[in-house]
Design a protein around this motif. Structure first.
Motif, PDB file in Angstrom:
ATOM      1  N   LEU A   1     -28.055 -15.307 108.132  1.00  0.00           N
ATOM      2  CA  LEU A   1     -26.974 -16.145 107.607  1.00  0.00           C
ATOM      3  C   LEU A   1     -25.812 -15.255 107.225  1.00  0.00           C
ATOM      4  O   LEU A   1     -25.938 -14.042 107.184  1.00  0.00           O
ATOM      5  CB  LEU A   1     -27.457 -16.884 106.363  1.00  0.00           C
ATOM      6  N   SER A   2     -24.674 -15.882 106.922  1.00  0.00           N
ATOM      7  CA  SER A   2     -23.636 -15.075 106.302  1.00  0.00           C
ATOM      8  C   SER A   2     -22.975 -15.894 105.212  1.00  0.00           C
ATOM      9  O   SER A   2     -23.073 -17.111 105.190  1.00  0.00           O
ATOM     10  CB  SER A   2     -22.627 -14.580 107.326  1.00  0.00           C
ATOM     11  N   MET A   3     -22.340 -15.185 104.305  1.00  0.00           N
ATOM     12  CA  MET A   3     -21.875 -15.848 103.094  1.00  0.00           C
ATOM     13  C   MET A   3     -20.482 -15.362 102.724  1.00  0.00           C
ATOM     14  O   MET A   3     -20.180 -14.184 102.833  1.00  0.00           O
ATOM     15  CB  MET A   3     -22.857 -15.518 101.963  1.00  0.00           C
TER      16      MET A   3
ATOM     17  N   PHE B   1     -18.159 -15.146  99.456  1.00  0.00           N
ATOM     18  CA  PHE B   1     -18.294 -15.268  98.009  1.00  0.00           C
ATOM     19  C   PHE B   1     -17.002 -15.742  97.381  1.00  0.00           C
ATOM     20  O   PHE B   1     -15.919 -15.563  97.927  1.00  0.00           O
ATOM     21  CB  PHE B   1     -18.678 -13.907  97.408  1.00  0.00           C
TER      22      PHE B   1
ATOM     23  N   LEU C   1     -22.519 -19.761 104.659  1.00  0.00           N
ATOM     24  CA  LEU C   1     -22.602 -20.251 103.293  1.00  0.00           C
ATOM     25  C   LEU C   1     -21.290 -19.912 102.601  1.00  0.00           C
ATOM     26  O   LEU C   1     -20.806 -18.791 102.702  1.00  0.00           O
ATOM     27  CB  LEU C   1     -23.777 -19.592 102.562  1.00  0.00           C
TER      28      LEU C   1
ATOM     29  N   GLU D   1     -21.989  -8.677  93.305  1.00  0.00           N
ATOM     30  CA  GLU D   1     -21.702  -9.416  94.541  1.00  0.00           C
ATOM     31  C   GLU D   1     -21.475  -8.503  95.734  1.00  0.00           C
ATOM     32  O   GLU D   1     -21.739  -8.901  96.865  1.00  0.00           O
ATOM     33  CB  GLU D   1     -20.470 -10.299  94.344  1.00  0.00           C
TER      34      GLU D   1
ATOM     35  N   ALA E   1     -29.577 -18.435 100.814  1.00  0.00           N
ATOM     36  CA  ALA E   1     -29.163 -17.108 101.270  1.00  0.00           C
ATOM     37  C   ALA E   1     -30.280 -16.078 101.118  1.00  0.00           C
ATOM     38  O   ALA E   1     -30.257 -15.041 101.763  1.00  0.00           O
ATOM     39  CB  ALA E   1     -27.951 -16.648 100.479  1.00  0.00           C
TER      40      ALA E   1
ATOM     41  N   ARG F   1     -15.336 -11.315 108.076  1.00  0.00           N
ATOM     42  CA  ARG F   1     -16.546 -10.515 107.931  1.00  0.00           C
ATOM     43  C   ARG F   1     -17.776 -11.372 108.190  1.00  0.00           C
ATOM     44  O   ARG F   1     -18.772 -10.887 108.720  1.00  0.00           O
ATOM     45  CB  ARG F   1     -16.584  -9.935 106.515  1.00  0.00           C
TER      46      ARG F   1
ATOM     47  N   MET G   1     -26.351  -9.768 102.647  1.00  0.00           N
ATOM     48  CA  MET G   1     -26.079 -10.849 103.608  1.00  0.00           C
ATOM     49  C   MET G   1     -25.626 -10.264 104.937  1.00  0.00           C
ATOM     50  O   MET G   1     -25.842 -10.866 105.979  1.00  0.00           O
ATOM     51  CB  MET G   1     -24.990 -11.775 103.078  1.00  0.00           C
ATOM     52  N   ASP G   2     -24.980  -9.109 104.898  1.00  0.00           N
ATOM     53  CA  ASP G   2     -24.546  -8.459 106.122  1.00  0.00           C
ATOM     54  C   ASP G   2     -25.701  -7.761 106.831  1.00  0.00           C
ATOM     55  O   ASP G   2     -25.491  -7.036 107.795  1.00  0.00           O
ATOM     56  CB  ASP G   2     -23.446  -7.433 105.819  1.00  0.00           C
TER      57      ASP G   2
END
Ligand SMILES: Nc1ncnc2c1ncn2[C@@H]1O[C@H](COP(=O)(O)OP(=O)(O)OP(=O)(O)O)[C@@H](O)[C@H]1O
Ligand SMILES: [Mg+2]
Lengths: 331, 275, 289
Positions: A77-79, A81, A156, B165, A50, A146, B172-173
């Motif tokens: 990328l996107s994640m 959590f 991810l 986080e 990431a 999202r 990440m966005d």
């Protein structure tokens, strides 16, 4: 375009080496699941991909492009959590739109994509709520929403289902599989849960103490585990391991046999006393103490007539045995 | 059980009465007509009147309370808002990257413990050179210094309480630092900003020493203005009017404090324990 | 840290650092220059260097040491009184406050009034003709002390400071008391512990860290006292209520002796700094233990 290549990736926190020489090529559209015991470095590996942590060694390529030196916001990328990390001060709509607005997409386009994601994830009635007013499962879907609107090169996931209760987890798992089929985007997915790993993965990567133990499709890993570690890590109850004379007789240092491959067989080689019985509905698990060999688990279909204290003789089909020497599979 | 409850109310009543006695006495005096104050100094008002307040709130050549209040308001706003603006970015750097942990943070927090008079004299000399003496901005700037320690502490605490986080999710966005700070961290710090502002405003409004030393005419804050009022009348202090001035001067922080008392208690602990 | 991250951090820290340099850094230099010179308001721009002369004048000045002794005594006594009273109120009234939160608002009113105003309010309350306190003393006892004469003025300012700032100690200790782990008290109560013993053996030890902090903060504020004493009695009859802050203020504005005022301020800074480092070292050791 959505390939992810790890080339000798390593990570140390100060003196502690957490990951060592990770080599892995993840194909476009592949659903790749990372599993391993707690603390083995799964989350760390995901965060390296990431860009949330910097690698200590090796290169990372995404879609053929070397991104090792790039910040996470440039990796595309996107994640999702484990805690979902939804922005608590924004509505569901704003949460989903955040990435698009960050990318300065035209307003109409943002609205269209948010609507599309909301429809796909059945979030429409929730769009104007705050995350604090949502249930765990709804939050989870917002987190996924999202991440999909960005149309990333890869998704991810870090244990995305671990905060859900059992039935919701099963449901969401199926939705995730459907989502992957529909989007066809590469997914890298960390989990503790074997069922998730077995059912979702195109390939499973088993990590242990910062190294890759084995990579392969779920069936391969289950049927032909390359190491004792993988053999015992996948499957519940885990594979019986037998050492000593009985193993030498079969030409191995360690003999592995899955509980479902043991059966009550009066002509079998192992006789012992039933110590404990667990009836699970579909099948029954028995734990049998066999002298020198130790305790063996066996799984019998349906409601098997076993009672603690009973003497039982166990047999197996030689074709189902796994043979290991020095921890590695032989033959 | 019952007895204890009565005793507690009694203790509360006595404590509240004794500690607030001067405020009460001043309020009572302010509501007495001029003749009554020295004839009847008790807490009983024979003929209550708002006359004193009317005098105070009317502009005359002796007293323009609005000018004092305006000076206090401007300086207190600067003194309450500036620390928030200055501390927010560096508080983030401290909370997330440890910037200034060794020197800047202890330095700022320890300012709280230094006698203010130490700054007053060199500042007087500096302000004299820069033409900041007797200006509202000059007064506001030093009040901002007074409020820095608590602002820094409260904002650092608030940022540390935001889950990391959330910021990672924003990265990440695709968000870079300025956008993360503006859209994620800043909105989540709003409650801390409000608390900081309230504390800062009360402290700044109530400050006296700098007002006394750094202002003379144009920028005099109301705390100093009220004390002039006592002194200048020489022997014959007009007690009723003086009391009314004090009530007016004390009212803004009093109202703020009473309305926001919940906020004050909790964050005082946060501010004190870390410091 | 990569280079661009370092640059980012520098940008983030810049506003505060520049502000501090401008508004404190420059004055520090001024302090040293003027502290080592002879200056009056007339010669503000042309100080003449006199070395450590100002410092030796301060050290030789009895009134400086009297002021130091006053501040120290005042700080210690008021801090102890405030914390004792505040602790009592916080613990004893906690059950009442749990049900009637507004009572807190009433009790903290004194601390949100400007100390300077409070000094003036006491001046009014204690005034021999206009003040209610002497009035009631006469009415009930046929006698009233002269609150502000040389004999009584120290006690008067101590009481005034204590009554205004007990709410601070109270509020701090109340907040700490309310966050004490409930289960500890409950377990003790189930074990048959009486309230008094519960307080001494369990609650007080848990409150000790906060109590030390409250004592420290109150001492600091008492030590540097200026506003309320200044507006109530000034430097007092014969200068006996001259605190350190008042001493420096008078040297500066009344006597125009800028050099001496600054030398005293620098000495005060040194003392405060030493005390602070000491307190922090103690605090760290306590936390480590
Ligand atoms: N920021 C960090 N600093 C120091 N050590 C860290 C840091 N992050 C992780 N570690 C260490 O790295 C190791 C791997 O951590 P990681 O979170 O990747 O494990 P994991 O496989 O995700 O475990 P889990 O299944 O419990 O989530 C652990 O020993 C952890 O203590
Ligand atoms: Mg993890």
């Amino acid at each position: 375009m959505g390939t992810v290549e790890l080339d000798g990736v390593g990570k140390s926190f100060g003196e502690v080496e957490v990951l060592r020489d990770i080599r892995l090529d993840i194909a476009e559209g592949e659903f790749c699941v990372l599993v391993g015991p707690s603390g083995c470095g799964k989350s760390t590996l995901l965060r390296l991909i990431a860009g949330l942590e910097e690698v200590s060694a090796g290169r990372i390529r995404i879609a053929g492009r070397d991104v090792t030196a790039l910040e996470s916001y440039d990796r595309g990328l996107s994640m999702v959590f484990q805690s979902y990390a939804l922005y608590p001060h924004m509505s569901v709509r704003e949460n989903i739109a955040f990435a698009l607005e960050t990318a300065r997409l035209p307003r109409a386009e943002v609205a269209r994509k948010v609507a599309e994601a909301a429809r796909m994830l059945r979030l429409e009635p929730l769009l104007d709520r705050r995350p604090s007013d949502l249930s765990g499962g709804q939050r989870q879907r917002v987190a996924i929403g999202r991440s999909i609107v960005r149309e990333p090169a890869a998704f991810l996931f870090d244990e995305p289902l671990s905060n859900l209760d059992a039935s919701l987890r099963a449901e969401t798992r199926i939705e995730l599989a459907a989502l992957h089929r529909k989007l066809g985007t590469t997914m890298i997915y960390v989990t503790h849960d074997q069922v998730e790993a077995m059912t979702l993965a195109d390939r499973i990567v088993v990590l242990n103490a910062g190294r890759i133990e084995q990579v392969g499709p779920p069936a391969d890993l289950y049927e032909r585990p390359a190491t004792e570690f993988v053999a015992t890590f996948l499957g519940a109850p885990s594979m019986n391991l037998v050492r000593g004379a009985a193993a030498e007789a079969e030409g191995a240092e360690t003999l592995g046999i899955r509980p479902e491959h043991l059966r009550a067989d009066p002509s079998g080689p192992w006789t012992g006393t039933v110590a404990h019985v667990e009836y699970l509905g579909v099948d029954t698990i028995g734990y049998v103490d066999v002298g020198e060999i130790g305790r063996l688990a066996l799984r019998l279909p349906g409601r098997a007539p076993m009672v603690p204290g009973e003497t039982l003789t166990l047999g197996y089909d030689p074709g189902t045995l796994h043979r290991f020497r020095a921890g590695l599979r032989i033959g | 059980m019952k007895l204890h409850s009565v005793l507690r109310w009694a203790v509360f009543a006595v404590a509240a009465f004794v500690m607030n006695f001067p405020i009460l006495a001043t309020l009572v005096t302010a509501l007495k007509p001029p003749g009554e104050v020295t004839r009847n100094p008790s807490l009983w008002i024979e003929s209550p009147t708002l006359e004193n307040f009317a005098i105070v709130l009317t502009v005359s050549d002796r007293l323009n309370i609005y000018a004092y209040l305006f000076n206090s308001l401007t300086a207190a706003l600067i003194g309450a808002i500036l620390p928030i603006l200055l501390c927010f970015p560096v508080a983030w750097a401290l909370a997330r990257r440890g910037t200034g942990r060794a020197v800047l943070f202890p330095l700022v927090v320890n300012l709280r413990a230094l006698p203010l008079i130490i700054f007053a004299i060199p500042l007087y000399i500096m302000y004299a050179t820069l033409g900041l003496l007797d200006t509202r901005v000059g007064l506001g700037l030093i009040l901002a210094v007074v409020n820095l320690p608590l602002a820094f502490l409260l904002i650092v605490n608030a940022i540390q309480a935001i889950p990391l986080e959330l910021e990672e999710a924003a990265r990440m966005d695709g968000a870079r630092l300025p956008r993360i700070l503006r859209r994620v961290v800043l909105p989540l710090c709003r409650p801390a900003f409000l608390t900081t502002f309230i504390f800062g405003f009360i402290t700044a409004w109530n400050e006296f020493l700098f007002g006394l030393m750094l202002t003379t005419q144009k920028a005099v804050p109301v705390t100093v203005g009220a004390s002039f009022f006592f002194a200048t009348s020489g022997g014959g202090v007009q007690w009723g009017v003086a009391a009314a001035v004090m009530i007016v001067a004390a009212l803004p922080p009093l109202v703020l404090g009473v309305v926001m008392y919940r906020r004050i208690g909790g964050s005082m602990l946060g501010g004190a324990v870390k410091g | 840290m990569p280079r661009h991250t370092r640059r980012e951090t520098a940008v983030l820290a810049a506003p505060l650092v520049l502000f501090l340099l401008a508004i404190l850094g420059f004055p520090v230099i001024l302090s040293v220059v003027y502290g080592l010179s002879e200056t009056t308001f007339q010669t503000l721009r042309s100080p003449s260097f006199t070395g450590l002369d100002n410092f030796s004048r301060v050290i030789a000045d009895d009134r400086f040491w009297q002021a130091a002794w006053f501040s120290l005594r005042f700080g210690v006594i008021t801090a102890v009184l405030q914390c004792a009273l505040g602790l009592f109120l916080a613990v004893y009234l906690a059950p009442l406050i749990a049900r009637h939160g507004w009572t807190v608002a009433v009790l903290i009113m004194p601390m949100v009034v400007a100390p300077a105003m409070m000094g003036l309010m006491y001046r009014l309350s204690l005034h021999e003709f206009a003040g209610p306190i002497p009035h009631y003393m006469w009415q009930w006892f046929g006698w009233s002390p002269a609150f502000l004469n040389a004999r009584n003025v120290f006690a008067t300012v101590v009481v005034a400071e204590t009554l205004q700032w007990t709410p601070f100690a109270f509020l701090l200790l109340l907040a700490a008391y309310q966050t004490l782990p409930r289960d500890v008290a409950e377990a003790a109560r189930v074990d048959g512990t009486r309230p008094w013993r519960l307080f001494w053996k369990i609650e007080l030890p848990l409150l000790m860290p906060t109590l030390w902090i409250a004592l420290f903060i109150r001492f600091i504020d008492g030590f540097r006292v200026f506003d309320n004493i200044y507006t109530l009695v000034g430097s007092g009859p014969g200068g006996i209520t001259t605190s350190m802050s008042i001493y420096i203020y008078e040297a500066f504005l009344r006597q125009g002796d800028i050099g001496r005022a600054l030398a005293a301020a620098i000495l005060l800074f040194g003392a405060a700094f030493t005390l602070l480092s000491l307190a922090q070292r103690l605090g760290r050791r306590r936390r480590a233990a």
